[in-house]
Design a protein around this motif. Structure first.
Motif, short mmCIF file in Angstrom:
data_model
loop_
_atom_site.label_atom_id
_atom_site.label_comp_id
_atom_site.label_asym_id
_atom_site.label_seq_id
_atom_site.Cartn_x
_atom_site.Cartn_y
_atom_site.Cartn_z
N VAL A 24 1.04 -1.32 -0.06
CA VAL A 24 0.01 -0.29 -0.01
C VAL A 24 0.83 1.26 0.03
O VAL A 24 1.74 1.58 1.00
N MET A 25 0.53 2.21 -1.05
CA MET A 25 1.38 3.25 -1.12
C MET A 25 1.39 4.29 0.37
O MET A 25 0.40 4.48 0.64
N HIS A 26 2.38 5.12 0.48
CA HIS A 26 2.31 5.74 1.71
C HIS A 26 1.70 6.92 1.39
O HIS A 26 1.84 7.94 2.40
N TYR A 27 1.53 7.39 0.15
CA TYR A 27 1.32 8.56 -0.44
C TYR A 27 -0.19 9.03 0.27
O TYR A 27 -1.04 8.21 0.63
N GLY A 34 0.88 8.50 -7.06
CA GLY A 34 0.13 7.16 -7.27
C GLY A 34 -0.22 6.85 -8.81
O GLY A 34 0.34 5.96 -9.31
N GLY B 14 -7.81 -1.12 0.08
CA GLY B 14 -6.87 -0.32 -0.61
C GLY B 14 -7.18 1.01 -0.77
O GLY B 14 -6.25 1.84 -1.00
N LYS B 16 -8.48 4.83 -0.36
CA LYS B 16 -8.10 5.77 0.66
C LYS B 16 -9.40 6.80 0.65
O LYS B 16 -9.06 7.99 1.41
N LYS B 39 -8.90 1.25 7.95
CA LYS B 39 -8.04 2.44 8.23
C LYS B 39 -8.84 3.66 8.49
O LYS B 39 -8.35 4.53 8.42
N CYS B 62 -7.21 6.62 -10.39
CA CYS B 62 -7.18 6.05 -9.05
C CYS B 62 -5.53 6.09 -8.73
O CYS B 62 -4.88 5.32 -9.27
N PRO B 63 -5.29 6.76 -7.57
CA PRO B 63 -3.77 6.78 -7.33
C PRO B 63 -3.40 5.55 -6.72
O PRO B 63 -2.13 5.17 -6.50
N ASP B 64 -4.38 4.79 -6.07
CA ASP B 64 -3.73 3.67 -5.34
C ASP B 64 -4.22 2.43 -6.19
O ASP B 64 -4.14 1.21 -5.54
N THR B 65 -4.49 2.32 -7.35
CA THR B 65 -4.73 1.32 -8.36
C THR B 65 -5.60 0.31 -7.44
O THR B 65 -5.35 -0.93 -7.39
#
Lengths: 261, 75
Positions: A24-27, A34, B14, B16, B39, B62-65
Motif C-alpha cells: 500500500v503506497m504511503h502517499y 500514485g 486499498g 483511501k 483504516k 485512481c492513485p492507489d490502483t
C-alpha cells in the motif's frame, strides 16, 4: 444484467499492472505520485522492460518509489539523481534508466545536475513532478511555487521581490541541445492521465533509440501541503497552476537539433 | 446498436477515499460509502451499478490502483 455476469476474466478491461507490487503506497489520499507510478508500471510491463529498467529514486515523498514498482532501483542523494543516472546509463548502455524527481529535488538543490545531464544529452528519461511545494518536509516554498501562493515559509504568499519568480525549469531545459523530447503534462483527469501515458511511452522509446535526454514534467497536486481536499486541489491546480505552466510539448526533435520553441 | 455494460470492483481495504474516481465518473456510478474500511477511510463503491459503461476513467485516475474494471457488450 446481473453484475456477477459482467465480472468475469474474459470481460476484464482494466487491472493493476503486474509490475506494481501489492504494498500500500504511503502517499496521501489523492496524491498524483500514485497515478504516475501506475502509468510507469503499465508502460514498463507493456514494453517488456521490467528486466532492463533501472529507476533512480529522489529525495522527497517519492523516495519510497522503490517499494512499489518492481524493477531495479538506486536511491540518490538529494538532487543528484541525474548524476547517478548518468553513471548507470553509461556503464549499462543496454538498460533503460529513468529518474523520478520532485520540484524541490530537481529545480532547487539539483539544478546543476539536471542542467548538465540534459546538456550532455545522457540517454535517460527524467520524470519531473511539479506541485509547487516541498511536500514531504511540511509544505515549504519551492522554486516553482506560484506568485502569491501560501506555503508554510511564505504565510502571506510568495513575494517575488523577496523570493524571486516561480521557475519554469522545463522551458529552460527545452533550450538545451542534448534533449530530444521535452513536454509538460498533468494527471488530474482521466484524459490528462491517458495523454501523460502517451507522452511517457514516446519518451521511453526515445531513450531506447538513444536520441538523448527525454524530459517529462507532470504538473501535480499536493493536497496535504496545499491544505485542500484532493478534488479541490485538482480544481485549484487547473485554475492556478495550468495558466502559468501550460501543458503541451515544448520540444520534439533529434539530439543536437534546435527546437522551434 | 450494441449496448455496453460495465462493472467496477473496488479493493475496499486499498481505497483511501480520495474521491477522485467519483469525480472522474461520467455517469455518476461511484460514490463514497457511509461505512469506513479498517483504516477509517470512506471507500468508493458502485452506487448506481446499472449506469456503468466500463469506460475505465475511474481506474485511470485512481492513485492507489484499487479499481478493477470489466466490460461486456449487450446486444
Amino acid at each position: 444484467m446481473d453484475i456477477n455476469e459482467i465480472i468475469k476474466p474474459e470481460n476484464l478491461v482494466y487491472d493493476k499492472s503486474a509490475v506494481l507490487n501489492d504494498d500500500v503506497m504511503h502517499y496521501c489520499p489523492g496524491c498524483t505520485h500514485g497515478v504516475v507510478h501506475k502509468i510507469m508500471a503499465e508502460l514498463i510491463e507493456e514494453m517488456g522492460l521490467q528486466e532492463k529498467t533501472v529507476g533512480i529514486a529522489p529525495v522527497g515523498c517519492a523516495v519510497f518509489a522503490y517499494n512499489y514498482i518492481d524493477i531495479d532501483w538506486q536511491e540518490a542523494a538529494h538532487g543528484r539523481a541525474p548524476a547517478v543516472a548518468t553513471g548507470v546509463a553509461r556503464l549499462h548502455p543496454d538498460n533503460f534508466v529513468f529518474t523520478y524527481q520532485g520540484d524541490g529535488d530537481l529545480a532547487s538543490i539539483g539544478t546543476a545536475e539536471i542542467m548538465h545531464a540534459c546538456n550532455r544529452g545522457e540517454n535517460i528519461l527524467v520524470i519531473f513532478i511539479n506541485n509547487g511545494i516541498y511536500g514531504m518536509t511540511g509544505g515549504q516554498m519551492a522554486p516553482t511555487t506560484l506568485e502569491g501562493m501560501v506555503t508554510s515559509t511564505t504565510p502571506n504568499g510568495r513575494n517575488v521581490d523577496l523570493n524571486g519568480y516561480p521557475m519554469k525549469i522545463t522551458n529552460l531545459i527545452a533550450q538545451l541541445p542534448g534533449t530530444s523530447y521535452v513536454t509538460r503534462q498533468a494527471a488530474h483527469t482521466a484524459n490528462a492521465a491517458r495523454k501523460l501515458k502517451r507522452s511517457l511511452k514516446k519518451a521511453i522509446q526515445n531513450v531506447l533509440d538513444k536520441k538523448g535526454t527525454s524530459f517529462v514534467e507532470v504538473v501535480s497536486t499536493c493536497n496535504s501541503g496545499w491544505k485542500m481536499t484532493p478534488v479541490a486541489a485538482n480544481n485549484w491546480m487547473t485554475e492556478n497552476m495550468l495558466p502559468y505552466y501550460p501543458l503541451g510539448d515544448m520540444k520534439d526533435s533529434e539530439k543536437g537539433e534546435h527546437s522551434e520553441n | 446498436m450494441a449496448k455496453v455494460k460495465g462493472a467496477v470492483v473496488v479493493d475496499k481495504e486499498g481505497c483511501k477515499g480520495c474521491s477522485l474516481c467519483v469525480e472522474a465518473c461520467p455517469h455518476d456510478v461511484l460514490a463514497l460509502h457511509k461505512e469506513v474500511n479498517s483504516k477509517g477511510y470512506h471507500y468508493s463503491f458502485m452506487e448506481n451499478p446499472d449506469e456503468c459503461i466500463g469506460c475505465a476513467n475511474c481506474g485511470v485516475v485512481c492513485p492507489d490502483t484499487c479499481i478493477t474494471i470489466y466490460r461486456v457488450k449487450v446486444s
